[in-house]
Design a protein around this motif. Structure first.
Motif, mmCIF file in Angstrom:
data_model
loop_
_atom_site.group_PDB
_atom_site.id
_atom_site.type_symbol
_atom_site.label_atom_id
_atom_site.label_comp_id
_atom_site.label_asym_id
_atom_site.label_seq_id
_atom_site.Cartn_x
_atom_site.Cartn_y
_atom_site.Cartn_z
ATOM 1 N N TYR A 843 0.822 -1.204 0.000
ATOM 2 C CA TYR A 843 0.000 0.000 0.000
ATOM 3 C C TYR A 843 0.858 1.257 0.000
ATOM 4 N N ARG A 844 0.268 2.330 -0.554
ATOM 5 C CA ARG A 844 0.777 3.682 -0.383
ATOM 6 C C ARG A 844 -0.293 4.449 0.384
ATOM 7 N N VAL A 845 0.054 4.873 1.633
ATOM 8 C CA VAL A 845 -0.923 5.502 2.517
ATOM 9 C C VAL A 845 -0.504 6.934 2.804
ATOM 10 N N LYS A 846 -1.421 7.882 2.497
ATOM 11 C CA LYS A 846 -1.167 9.296 2.766
ATOM 12 C C LYS A 846 -1.540 9.596 4.210
ATOM 13 N N VAL A 847 -0.533 10.076 5.008
ATOM 14 C CA VAL A 847 -0.734 10.391 6.424
ATOM 15 C C VAL A 847 -0.597 11.895 6.612
ATOM 16 N N ARG A 848 -1.565 12.491 7.344
ATOM 17 C CA ARG A 848 -1.531 13.921 7.606
ATOM 18 C C ARG A 848 -0.274 14.264 8.409
ATOM 19 N N GLY A 849 0.439 15.253 7.954
ATOM 20 C CA GLY A 849 1.663 15.685 8.618
ATOM 21 C C GLY A 849 2.930 15.163 7.986
ATOM 22 N N LEU A 850 2.794 14.259 7.022
ATOM 23 C CA LEU A 850 3.961 13.729 6.310
ATOM 24 C C LEU A 850 3.904 14.150 4.848
ATOM 25 N N PRO A 851 5.013 14.620 4.288
ATOM 26 C CA PRO A 851 4.982 15.104 2.897
ATOM 27 C C PRO A 851 4.800 13.993 1.869
ATOM 28 N N SER A 852 5.221 12.774 2.201
ATOM 29 C CA SER A 852 5.154 11.672 1.240
ATOM 30 C C SER A 852 4.360 10.520 1.839
ATOM 31 N N PRO A 853 3.660 9.739 0.985
ATOM 32 C CA PRO A 853 2.917 8.584 1.510
ATOM 33 C C PRO A 853 3.860 7.574 2.144
ATOM 34 N N LEU A 854 3.345 6.829 3.116
ATOM 35 C CA LEU A 854 4.100 5.735 3.714
ATOM 36 C C LEU A 854 3.826 4.461 2.939
ATOM 37 N N ARG A 855 4.869 3.663 2.813
ATOM 38 C CA ARG A 855 4.722 2.351 2.173
ATOM 39 C C ARG A 855 4.444 1.328 3.266
ATOM 40 N N VAL A 856 3.352 0.552 3.083
ATOM 41 C CA VAL A 856 2.882 -0.367 4.111
ATOM 42 C C VAL A 856 2.613 -1.724 3.481
ATOM 43 N N GLU A 857 3.003 -2.796 4.187
ATOM 44 C CA GLU A 857 2.686 -4.150 3.738
ATOM 45 C C GLU A 857 1.510 -4.672 4.553
ATOM 46 N N GLY A 858 0.470 -5.153 3.864
ATOM 47 C CA GLY A 858 -0.734 -5.620 4.532
ATOM 48 C C GLY A 858 -1.032 -7.076 4.265
ATOM 49 N N ASP A 859 -1.993 -7.594 5.045
ATOM 50 C CA ASP A 859 -2.432 -8.975 4.931
ATOM 51 C C ASP A 859 -3.266 -9.138 3.666
ATOM 52 N N PRO A 860 -2.949 -10.114 2.803
ATOM 53 C CA PRO A 860 -3.744 -10.287 1.576
ATOM 54 C C PRO A 860 -5.170 -10.747 1.847
ATOM 55 N N ASP A 861 -5.475 -11.234 3.068
ATOM 56 C CA ASP A 861 -6.841 -11.647 3.392
ATOM 57 C C ASP A 861 -7.749 -10.471 3.711
ATOM 58 N N ARG A 862 -7.202 -9.310 3.903
ATOM 59 C CA ARG A 862 -8.007 -8.109 4.182
ATOM 60 C C ARG A 862 -7.467 -6.976 3.335
ATOM 61 N N ILE A 863 -8.145 -6.689 2.247
ATOM 62 C CA ILE A 863 -7.674 -5.703 1.277
ATOM 63 C C ILE A 863 -8.453 -4.400 1.450
ATOM 64 N N PHE A 864 -7.720 -3.293 1.507
ATOM 65 C CA PHE A 864 -8.313 -1.969 1.603
ATOM 66 C C PHE A 864 -8.231 -1.299 0.227
ATOM 67 N N PRO A 865 -9.370 -0.993 -0.379
ATOM 68 C CA PRO A 865 -9.335 -0.339 -1.697
ATOM 69 C C PRO A 865 -8.851 1.094 -1.598
#
Length: 885
Positions: A843-865
Motif C-alpha cells: 500500500y501507499r498511505v497518505k498520512v496527515r503531517g507527512l509530505p510523502s505517503p508511507l509504504r505499508v505491507e498488509g495482509d492479503p486476506d483483508r484488502i483496503f481499496p
C-alpha cells in the motif's frame, strides 16, 4: 481501443538490397575481372594468330631455367613469414597486453613502417648495408681496420632480401594479432595470474593460444606478401644474379618476344597457391578468438614486466629502428650528396638536388599525381573495408562470407603481371582490349592492396559494436541489420619482490607447495588467513577517490561481503586485495605481513589467493578439467595428486561428469561451478569473488548463492564477496560491509545491518524502508517535519536533526477506530494505491503531517481499496533513528 504499440512509419523505398548489390559489383570489377583476363591470357597463343593453346604452360614448367626462381620464392616467403610472425606478434603482445613504456610511440613507428614503400626501404638499405659503399660496413672497416674488400653486411644476398622484406611485412602481422589481442578480456589473464602464473607463463599458456587463429592468419599474410612482392627483389636480388618468380615474370614482360601469355601461365601456380592461402586464412580467421564466456570482462590491466620493461622496450625498438629510423636518416643524408661515392663529407654536401627538384615541373606533377592517387585509394579502400567489415561481422546479407573473401583476394594477385600487362603493346600497337585500363591506379591499383589490411583493422571495431546500436538506427538505410537465420553476432567457439619482500611468510611470496589437502566432508582442517585493510586509498585521475581511506578487518575463515551500488568502490577494493591495482595510500596485510602499500605490491601470482570473476574468466580453449588443473601446475604437486585433486573438487561442485567438455558447451550455472572449482582446487588462503552471480538468471542465482555458502561451510576459506544484491550478501556472508562513494558506511551481520542501520543510505539500500525527516524533541519522542509525533525506542541526543527509518512490514494497517493500542504509535491516513503480490499487499498511505505517503505491507486476506480511511499502528522499536548521511 487503439493499441499503444505501432509499427514505425515507413521511411520510403528500401535501398538496402540495391546498396549491397552495388558493393558486390564493385568487388567483382576490381577483383574478379583482372583474374579472369589473366587466366584467359595464359591460354592465348602469342603472336598475331592468337587462339587457345597449352604451350604457355608447357614452356613455363619444362624449362629448367625457371625452376630456381620458384625455389628462391618459396624460401624467401617462408622465411619472411616466420620472421614477421615472431616480430609482429611479439610487439603486438607487448603493446596490447603489457605495461611497456611509450606504447603509442611504438604503434606510430609501426604505422610509419607500414606506409613506407618496401622498395624505398630496400634502396635505403643499399646505402646502409651495401658491401662496398654501405655506411654500416664503412663503420665496421673503420673500427676493425679491415681492408676495403671486407664487409660485415651484404644486402645483395638471399638473407638481405629476406631481411629487407621482413622489415616492411611484419606490420601486417602486427595489425591482425593486435586486433585479436584487443578482444581478449583482461580477466582471462588476471585469472591465470592469480592462479599462480607469471607474465610470460600467462602469455604462453593463455593469451597466445586464444589468438592462435590470428597468428596463423598473420603468418599466411606475410608469406603472401613476400611471394608476390616485386620491388624489393628487383632492387636487391637481380644485382646478386638471383631471380624470384615476380622478377622472372617482369623479365617475361620486358622481352621483345611478347611473352605475356608465358608470364600469365608462369604466374598461375603462384596465383592458385596464394588464393588457397587466402581461403585458408579466411577459414582460420573465422576462429580468430574466443569470447569471454558468461558476461562482460573487467577493466584493462596490463601485464607487468617489472625490471624487464625497458629491456623489452629496447628489443621492440630494434626492428622499428631498422625499418624506419635508419632508412629515413640514410635517405635524408643521401639526398644532400653530390655523388654517392663521395661519403659523408662537407665537400660532398649540396642543396643542388633540392633546387633541381624545385625547378622541375615533372617532379611537381608526379607529386601531385601521387597525392591524388593516395587520397583516392585510401578513401575507396576505407569505404570498401568499412562496409565489408560490417557486413561480414553482422552477417546481414546472403553471401557475406564471399564478399569478405573477395576483399582479401587482391593480395594474392601478382601485381607485376597485371600492371605490366596493362601497358604491354598488343599486336597491332594497341593495348589488349580486355586488359586496357583495368589496372588504372586511382580506381584499382591502390584500393585493391589497401582493402585487406583495412578490413582487419575495421573488423575488430565492427565486432565490438553491439547490435543494440543498430536497433537505434533501424530503417535509416533499409532493413533491420540483424544476423541472418538467427546467427549470433559473436558465436562461442570451441577449438579442437620489493623492499618489504622479507615480510612474506608461510603463504606469502610464493605459492605454497602442495598446500593443505582437500578433505571430503571435513571442514576447518586447514590454516587460513586474516586480512587487514588499513587506511586504504585508491585515486583515479586527479580527484576520483574510488576507495577513500577505508579500514576493514577480516578474520580467519570469515566470509565478508562488500555490498553497495555500482561505482561505490567495492570491486576496486577487491582488486587492491588481489594485487591487480596499486594503492595510493594505506596498506593491506595478510596474517600480519604487508602485501600492498604505495610503491610496493606483491604480485597476484605470489599471494596464495584465488578469485572468481564476474565474467567467470574461464579459458575457452581448455576443457573443464584443464581449467581446474591449471593452478596446480605452479604448486609442488605430482601429476597423480593433481589428477586426484581435480576429480575431488569436480565431484564437490557436481561437475565430475562434464570434465572433458569445453566452456562453450556449458550452461551459465555450469560455467560458474567450473570457476568455483578452479578457485578452490589450489586451496587458497583467501578467496575473492567479484559479483560471480550477476550474469545468471534469477533461478540460477538463487541456487548458486546457496551453493557458494555450502562450499564455504565445507572449506572455511577466508573470503571477500563483492555484490550489489542484498539477498546474496545476506545468504552467503558472515558479515556485510556496506560501501558508498568509496567509504564504508557500516559493517555488521545481516540482522544488524537490516534492523539497526546507522545511516539513511544503509537503511534505504538494504531492503525497503520509509525515511521520515525530523528531529528528536526529547529522548524517545521523534517529531516529523510537519509536527507529527512518533515514539521511538532509540536513544539519541535531543534536538539533533535525524531521520526515522520505518520498514513497511513493521507497520500494521487496520480500520479506523477511536480506541488505540497501548504503547503503539497510531497514525490515521488514506489509502492512495494498493498492489496485490499474492502473499502480501503493498500500500501507499497518505498520512496527515507527512509530505510523502508511507509504504505499508498488509495482509492479503483483508484488502483496503483506494480511498479507504485506515489507521496505521507502529511499535516504537520499529522507528529506527539513523544519521542523514
Amino acid at each position: 481501443m487503439q493499441s499503444q504499440l505501432s509499427l514505425p512509419a515507413r521511411r520510403g523505398y528500401d535501398f538496402t538490397t540495391l546498396f549491397w548489390v552495388a558493393i558486390a559489383v564493385v568487388l567483382v570489377i576490381l577483383i574478379l575481372n583482372p583474374i579472369f583476363y589473366l587466366f584467359k591470357e595464359s591460354f592465348t597463343a602469342q603472336g598475331d594468330a592468337g587462339g587457345w593453346t597449352l604451350m604457355n604452360y608447357v614452356d613455363a614448367f619444362t624449362n629448367p631455367l625457371y625452376y630456381s626462381p620458384i625455389v628462391a620464392t618459396l624460401w624467401i616467403s617462408l622465411s619472411v613469414g616466420f620472421l614477421s610472425l615472431v616480430v609482429g606478434a611479439a610487439i603486438a603482445w607487448c603493446v596490447s597486453r603489457t605495461d611497456i613504456p611509450m606504447g603509442s610511440m611504438i604503434r606510430n613507428l609501426i604505422l610509419a613502417s607500414f606506409v613506407t614503400p618496401p622498395f624505398l626501404g630496400a634502396i635505403a638499405w643499399i646505402f646502409l648495408a651495401g658491401p662496398r659503399e654501405g655506411w654500416l660496413n664503412d663503420i665496421y672497416r673503420f673500427i676493425t681496420f679491415a681492408g676495403e674488400e671486407s664487409y660485415l653486411f651484404n644486402i645483395f644476398s638471399l638473407g638481405g632480401v629476406v631481411f629487407a622484406i621482413t622489415l616492411y611485412t611484419f606490420p601486417l602481422v602486427f595489425i591482425v594479432v593486435m586486433a585479436a589481442l584487443n578482444n581478449v578480456s583482461s580477466d582471462i589473464e588476471d585469472a591465470a595470474n592469480i592462479a599462480g602464473g607469471g607474465t610470460f607463463s600467462t602469455m604462453v599458456n593463455i593469451t597466445l593460444p586464444l589468438v592462435l587463429p590470428a597468428l596463423f592468419a598473420g603468418f599466411i599474410m606475410a608469406v603472401l606478401e613476400a611471394m608476390i612482392l616485386f620491388g624489393t627483389p628487383a632492387i636487391l636480388a637481380i644485382p646478386a644474379r638471383m631471380h624470384v618468380m615476380t622478377t622472372q615474370l617482369r623479365a617475361f614482360m620486358a622481352s621483345e618476344d611478347n611473352l605475356v601469355g608465358l608470364a600469365s601461365a608462369y604466374s598461375m601456380p603462384m596465383l592458385v597457391v596464394a588464393v588457397w592461402l587466402i581461403y585458408s586464412r579466411g577459414r582460420i580467421l573465422g576462429k580468430r578468438g574466443f569470447a569471454t564466456l558468461g558476461g562482460k570482462g573487467g577493466q584493462r590491466r596490463p601485464q607487468k614486466l617489472g625490471a624487464l620493461r625497458y629491456p623489452v622496450f629496447v628489443l621492440c625498438l630494434i626492428p622499428l629502428v631498422c625499418a624506419v629510423v635508419l632508412p629515413y636518416v640514410s635517405l635524408l643524408l643521401t639526398s644532400f650528396m653530390r655523388t654517392l661515392g663521395g661519403g659523408l663529407t662537407w665537400e660532398n654536401m649540396t642543396f643542388a638536388n633540392y633546387v633541381f627538384m624545385w625547378n622541375n615541373d615533372a617532379v611537381w606533377s608526379s607529386l601531385g599525381n601521387t597525392l591524388i592517387l593516395a587520397v583516392i585509394s585510401a578513401t575507396v579502400a576505407a569505404a570498401l573495408a568499412g562496409v565489408i567489415a560490417y557486413i561480414s561481422q553482422r552477417r546481414i546479407v546472403w553471401g557475406h562470407q564471399y564478399m569478405s573473401f573477395l576483399a582479401t583476394l587482391p593480395i594474392a594477385i601478382p601485381g607485376i603481371v597485371l600492371g605490366a600487362r596493362g601497358v604491354q603493346p598488343h599486336p597491332g600497337g594497341q593495348p589488349h582490349p580486355g586488359l586496357q585500363g583495368r589496372d588504372h591506379p586511382p580506381l584499382q591499383g591502390g584500393p585493391r592492396r589497401l582493402v585487406d589490411p583495412g578490413l582487419h583493422a575495421l573488423a575488430a571495431g565492427a565486432e565490438r559494436l553491439r547490435p543494440a546500436v543498430d536497433d537505434q538506427h533501424q530503417g535509416d538505410l533499409g532493413r533491420h541489420h540483424r544476423p541472418l537465420r538467427g546467427e549470433p553476432a559473436r558465436p562461442h567457439l570451441r577449438p579442437g619482490g620489493g623492499p618489504a619482500a622479507h615480510h612474506a611468510g608461510r603463504h606469502l611470496g610464493r605459492v605454497p607447495p602442495g598446500g593443505p589437502r582437500l578433505h571430503e566432508g571435513i571442514a576447518g582442517t586447514r590454516a587460513v588467513a586474516t586480512l587487514n585493510l588499513s587506511k586504504l586509498l585508491k585515486v583515479f585521475g586527479r580527484d576520483v577517490r574510488a576507495v577513500d581511506d577505508i579500514d576493514l578487518q577480516i578474520e580467519h575463515g570469515e566470509m565478508v561481503s562488500l555490498l553497495g551500488p555500482s561505482g561505490c568502490g567495492k570491486t576496486t577494493t577487491l582488486r587492491l586485495v588481489a594485487g591487480f591495482l596499486d594503492p595510493d595510500g594505506g596498506e593491506i596485510r595478510m596474517d600480519g605481513d604487508v602485501v600492498s602499500r604505495p610503491g610496493w605490491v606483491l604480485p597476484p601470482e605470489r599471494r596464495a589467493m584465488s578469485m572468481i570473476f564476474q565474467s567467470y574468466a574461464i579459458w575457452p580453449h581448455k576443457t573443464v578439467s584443464q581449467n581446474v588443473a591449471y593452478g596446480l601446475k605452479f604448486r609442488s604437486v605430482t601429476a597423480q595428486e593433481a589428477e586426484r585433486k581435480v576429480r575431488t573438487i569436480l565431484s564437490v561442485v557436481r561437475m565430475d561428469l562434464l570434465a572433458e567438455r569445453y566452456p562453450a558447451e556449458l550452461s551459465g550455472g555450469q560455467q560458474q561451478r567450473v570457476a568455483l572449482a578452479r578457485a578452490l582446487v589450489v586451496e587458497p588462503a583467501v578467496l575473492l569473488l567479484d559479483e560471480p552471480l550477476s550474469n545468471l538468471d534469477a533461478g540460477l542465482r538463487e541456487e548458486m548463492r546457496f551453493e557458494i555458502r555450502r562450499l564455504h561451510d565445507k572449506f572455511h576459506i577466508t573470503s571477500i564477496y563483492v555484490t550489489h544484491d542484498q539477498s546474496e550478501a545476506m545468504v552467503t556472508s558472515d558479515r556485510i560491509c556496506v560501501m558508498n562513494h568509496g567509504k564504508i558506511e557500516q559493517v555488521g551481520g545481516a540482522t544488524e545491518i537490516y534492523n539497526a542501520p546507522r545511516t539513511r543510505f544503509v537503511a534505504e539500500f538494504i531492503g525497503v524502508t520509509n525515511s521520515v525527516d525530523g528531529s528528536l524533541a526529547e529522548p524517545g519522542l521523534f517529531v516529523a517535519g510537519e509536527g507529527l509525533k512518533l515514539r521511538t525506542a532509540g536513544a539519541s541526543a535531543s534536538g539533533k536533526k535525524q531521520v526515522a527509518s520505518i520498514r513497511p512490514h513493521r507497520i500494521r494497517i487496520t480500520d479506523p477506530s477511536p480506541a488505540g493500542a497501548d504503547g503503539l504509535n497510531m497514525l490515521d491516513g488514506e489509502v492512495m494505491q494498493g498492489y496485490f503480490f499474492g502473499n502480501t499487499v503493498d500500500y501507499r498511505v497518505k498520512v496527515r503531517g507527512l509530505p510523502s505517503p508511507l509504504r505499508v505491507e498488509g495482509d492479503p486476506d483483508r484488502i483496503f481499496p483506494a480511498g479507504s480511511q485506515v489507521r496505521l499502528l507502529i511499535e516504537p522499536r520499529a522507528v529506527v533513528l539513523v544519521q542523514d548521511a
